[in-house]
Design an enzyme around this catalytic site. Structure first.
Site, PDB file in Angstrom:
ATOM      1  N   GLU A 272       0.833  -1.210   0.000  1.00  8.86           N
ATOM      2  CA  GLU A 272       0.000   0.000   0.000  1.00  8.86           C
ATOM      3  C   GLU A 272       0.869   1.262   0.000  1.00  8.86           C
ATOM      4  O   GLU A 272       1.889   1.336   0.678  1.00  8.86           O
ATOM      5  CB  GLU A 272      -0.896  -0.023   1.243  1.00  8.86           C
ATOM      6  CG  GLU A 272      -1.817   1.161   1.392  1.00  8.86           C
ATOM      7  CD  GLU A 272      -2.593   1.128   2.697  1.00  8.86           C
ATOM      8  OE1 GLU A 272      -3.591   1.858   2.792  1.00  8.86           O
ATOM      9  OE2 GLU A 272      -2.199   0.386   3.618  1.00  8.86           O
ATOM     10  N   LYS A 330      -9.681   2.328  -2.987  1.00  8.10           N
ATOM     11  CA  LYS A 330     -10.148   1.816  -1.693  1.00  8.10           C
ATOM     12  C   LYS A 330     -11.502   2.440  -1.359  1.00  8.10           C
ATOM     13  O   LYS A 330     -11.655   3.671  -1.393  1.00  8.10           O
ATOM     14  CB  LYS A 330      -9.126   2.140  -0.609  1.00  8.10           C
ATOM     15  CG  LYS A 330      -9.433   1.556   0.753  1.00  8.10           C
ATOM     16  CD  LYS A 330      -8.300   1.886   1.733  1.00  8.10           C
ATOM     17  CE  LYS A 330      -8.545   1.257   3.090  1.00  8.10           C
ATOM     18  NZ  LYS A 330      -7.454   1.598   4.048  1.00  8.10           N
ATOM     19  N   CYS A 384      -5.540  -2.854   2.756  1.00  4.13           N
ATOM     20  CA  CYS A 384      -5.411  -2.737   4.209  1.00  4.13           C
ATOM     21  C   CYS A 384      -6.682  -3.130   4.955  1.00  4.13           C
ATOM     22  O   CYS A 384      -7.059  -4.287   5.022  1.00  4.13           O
ATOM     23  CB  CYS A 384      -4.967  -1.321   4.563  1.00  4.13           C
ATOM     24  SG  CYS A 384      -4.500  -1.097   6.295  1.00  4.13           S
TER      25      CYS A 384
END
Length: 513
Positions: A272, A330, A384
């Site tokens: 990430e 995301k 994540c």
């Protein structure tokens, strides 16, 4: 009255609440890095005994609140770590974060304990009701206010042989099993020791059943080779101007290392926010990554800024030359990390998201997607925090495998990264899909379709890992059904216990016992 019940009855309210907090803390010892599920069962059993023996609804609710606070304070103590990445700016918030998070989540347990005492006229019925109401409370916690399905009681089995049962039961089914075993243990301690045989036999049967689940098959000889890159960039150094090129060059060297298998990697995965520049200014950086990766395609985490100023935390799929092939944004952001709820009032009070590196934080993407990697099949990307949610993958077509890119440098090196890893293992086991995980500081891992880590890079080290892509298994029962069956079962059991306690289906003139 049993000796256990008599001893508890003799305790003052303060002593009972302290015991409840200690019991909750004991329950948290089932989670990583402790991984002591049998002690966790004892802790949950102690809390159930205290709730069942409460003299009033108020005491029951306070007991649940104390138990939940003790549980979440120990289970989620890693939440203070991000505030000390920049201690002069955020350190003062660390104790408040832990207190408010643990206490806030414990409200679900307080409600469950109150309901068990209110609807249960006898200690035995309260034990059964507390099992059901606490499981319902945990199911609600996974969805209410965007949800936070981390540190459920059923997670005490993660990383062990019982985890494979999630393919049938799902995460909340594991919680029902855990709380049921604990209530059975509590019943044996309150009434007759012979009753302990039932939870012991159930636990033995569950272990036996899990041991009979076959292992995931080995990758085929022509399976794709994937390289995971772990640069190990500490968060307090990651964005310093003088350190950005250091970590980028390290990642390039790891990408260009000779193959560890019998052939070159087909895909290279960086973690990430590993791309040092915004997407619109990253052409040279991406070209360097493509050159280092050779003939392999690349997945890399980065940030992008849209023309209207909207910032995204993204995953980029790159071709062999570094050209952009696909973008995933995301969509489930970390509250108070990547965005601030009620941002206007929060910013007026001087609060900023911990992970904000651009303007006013990130904006969420459109939702789950599936990326087509050609010969490498289809992949479901997660960035994540998104990996803790089991429901997102059911919104897309079933992929061939899953990928998680993450930066766990925020969460220290004691418990947070290991709990995050085990949640990734749970996603793999419950879906019957392999999962590849590239983490900035670790643990980067290759996880098979039974949730077992078959190769990994240790926490706090830099390195590269080549591994054959594990095969998928057929869709599991949980992958097909989701959480609905467990929710329906719990509602049915709640109604059954209400009927048994005389709360429903009785003559209106009948007095409650």
């Amino acid at each position: 009255m049993s000796s256990a019940r008599a001893w508890i009855a003799a305790r003052s309210m303060r002593q009972r609440l302290l015991l409840a907090a200690l019991a909750g803390g004991l329950g948290a010892l089932g989670l990583a890095p402790f991984n002591l599920p049998l002690l966790a069962l004892a802790g949950f059993a102690g809390l159930a005994i205290l709730v069942a023996g409460a003299d009033s609804n108020r005491l029951a609710a306070l007991t649940g609140l104390a138990g939940g606070t003790g549980y979440f304070a120990l289970a989620l103590h890693w939440i203070v770590e991000p505030f000390f990445v920049d201690p002069w700016r955020h350190g003062w918030m660390a104790p408040f974060a832990l207190v408010f998070l643990a206490g806030g989540l414990a409200l679900f347990w307080a409600a469950a304990a109150w309901a068990a005492r209110h609807f249960g006229p006898t200690p035995g019925l309260r034990l059964g009701l507390f099992t059901v109401t606490l499981a319902l409370a945990e199911l609600a916690r996974a969805y209410v206010l965007s949800g936070f399905p981390w540190a459920h009681p059923g997670h005490v089995w993660l990383g062990g042989p019982m985890m494979v049962l999630s393919a049938w039961l799902g995460p909340h089914g594991l919680t029902v099993l855990t709380l049921g075993l604990s209530s059975g243990l509590a019943a044996g301690l309150i009434w007759h020791r012979a009753m302990l045989l039932l939870p012991v036999a159930t636990l033995g049967a569950a272990f036996a059943l899990s041991s009979m689940v076959p292992s995931a098959p080995e990758p085929a000889g022509d399976a794709a080779i994937v390289r995971l890159v772990q640069p190990n960039a500490p968060q307090h150094l990651k964005w310093l101007p003088e350190m950005v090129p250091v970590f980028f060059e390290r990642s390039l060297r790891l990408t260009a290392e000779p193959p560890q298998q019998d052939r070159e990697p087909d895909l290279v995965i960086w973690p990430e926010t590993a791309l040092p520049a915004l997407l619109r200014h990253s052409e040279d950086w991406r070209a360097a990554i493509g050159e280092a990766a050779g003939e392999a395609r690349i997945i890399v985490g980065g940030q992008r800024l849209e023309t209207d100023g909207t910032a995204r935390n993204s995953l980029f799929l790159l071709e062999e030359d570094g050209a952009l092939a696909a973008i995933y944004d995301k969509h489930r952001l970390v509250p108070f990390g990547e965005y601030i709820p009620l941002s206007g009032m929060a910013r007026a009070a001087g609060l900023r998201g911990l992970a904000e590196v651009m303007g006013e934080g990130y904006s969420p993407g459109e939702g789950p997607v599936e990326l087509d990697l050609g010969a490498l099949g289809t992949v479901f990307p997660m960035i994540c925090y998104e990996t803790i949610f089991p429901q997102f993958i059911r919104r897309a077509e079933r992929p061939d495998w899953m990928v998680q890119i993450t930066n766990d440098a925020w969460f220290g090196e004691f418990s947070g990264p290991y709990q995050h890893l085990e949640l990734a293992q749970l996603r793999a086991a419950e879906q019957g899909l392999p999962l590849l995980r590239a983490a900035n500081t670790g643990v980067s891992a290759v996880i098979d379709a039974r949730g077992q880590v078959i190769a990994s890079l240790p926490l706090g080290q830099h390195g590269a890992l080549d591994a054959a892509l594990p095969p998928a298994l057929p869709a599991t029962l949980y992958a097909r059904s989701g959480d609905s069956p467990v929710g329906v079962l719990l509602i049915f059991l709640f109604g059954l216990l209400l009927w048994r306690s005389g709360q429903i289906g009785i003559d209106p003139g009948r007095q409650r016992p």
